[in-house]
Design an enzyme around this catalytic site. Structure first.
Site, short mmCIF file in Angstrom:
data_model
loop_
_atom_site.label_atom_id
_atom_site.label_comp_id
_atom_site.label_asym_id
_atom_site.label_seq_id
_atom_site.Cartn_x
_atom_site.Cartn_y
_atom_site.Cartn_z
N CYS A 86 -9.47 -13.27 -23.92
CA CYS A 86 -8.60 -12.39 -24.70
C CYS A 86 -7.24 -12.27 -24.00
CB CYS A 86 -9.28 -11.04 -24.92
SG CYS A 86 -8.60 -10.10 -26.30
N HIS A 203 -14.97 -12.50 -26.79
CA HIS A 203 -15.45 -11.91 -25.54
C HIS A 203 -16.90 -12.31 -25.27
CE1 HIS A 203 -12.22 -8.95 -24.55
NE2 HIS A 203 -11.95 -9.09 -25.84
N GLU A 205 -18.56 -11.93 -22.58
CA GLU A 205 -19.22 -10.91 -21.74
C GLU A 205 -19.79 -9.77 -22.59
OE1 GLU A 205 -15.06 -9.23 -22.18
OE2 GLU A 205 -16.02 -11.19 -22.14
#
EC number: 6.3.5.3
Length: 231
Positions: A86, A203, A205
């Site tokens: 990002c 993302h 994660e």
């Protein structure tokens, strides 16, 4: 394998990233303040999401001048791994480690959603745990995530197979409706020519913990654990 997670003023996904690398993966992880310069103990450097320096001027434009970024460039030039997610992707384009730019979303709205992505390459450390053309679901959260580049840069990216992830529908089709931010060529993530630097707007994660019932991003991290490390 040791991970280093860069922390800028305004970073807000750094702890999320460290939770995955340290607590879920069980790997040594160091939080690295942006004014530090020593990355010699790190195998993988992660530039996380957030709003570095408040996104003043434009996303990533100020972060590129932080002292740590010279060391990140050297780390990448040594063949070691760099991941920008990002805002981290935006920083990597600003500093010149990846081509192109991330600009305002097509509809000028901030988008927070979960979207399908097509995995275009599985011969990279980042993606070797996926299957060819696999469709995965990863969260996005950005206002300036529309990938843009000139025609020559786009052609080079396609010719060199540097596009790793594309926005798609649930069946892997590239349709206007499945491109959430208007990115050229549906680009969601790219690598440099040698493949050791990856930038992506989604993302991973946030899709790496079984407790969240979302694990499609976890394979990106596990793929790294089986690769030889640069000396």
């Amino acid at each position: 394998m040791k991970f280093g997670v860069i922390v800028f003023p305004g970073s807000n996904c750094d702890r999320d990233m460290a939770y995955v690398t340290r607590d879920v993966l069980g790997q040594s992880t160091r939080m690295i303040w942006h004014q530090e310069t020593d990355l010699s103990d790190c195998d993988v450097v992660v530039i996380p999401g957030g709003f570095s320096y408040g996104d003043y001027l434009r996303c990533g434009a100020i972060a590129r001048f932080s002292p740590i970024m010279r060391s990140v460039r050297e780390h990448a030039q040594q063949g070691k791994y760099v991941l920008g997610v990002c805002n981290g992707f935006q920083v990597l384009t600003e500093v010149g480690l990846l081509p192109g730019a991330l600009v305002r979303n097509r509809d000028l709205h901030f988008i927070c959603d979960r979207v399908p992505l097509k995995v275009e390459r599985t011969d990279l450390p980042w993606t070797q745990a996926y299957t060819p053309q696999e469709v995965i679901t990863i969260p996005i959260a950005h206002g300036e995530g529309r990938y843009h580049a000139d025609e020559d840069t786009l052609k080079a990216l396609e010719d060199n197979q540097q596009v790793v992830f594309r926005y798609c529908d649930a069946h892997g089709n590239l349709t206007p409706e499945s491109n959430p931010n208007g990115s050229l060529n549906h680009i969601a993530g790219i690598v440099n020519e040698t493949g050791n630097v990856l930038g992506m707007m989604p993302h991973p994660e946030r899709a790496s913990d079984p407790l969240l019932k979302a694990v499609d991003g976890f394979k990106l991290f596990t793929g790294l654990l089986s690769v030889p490390l640069a000396i």
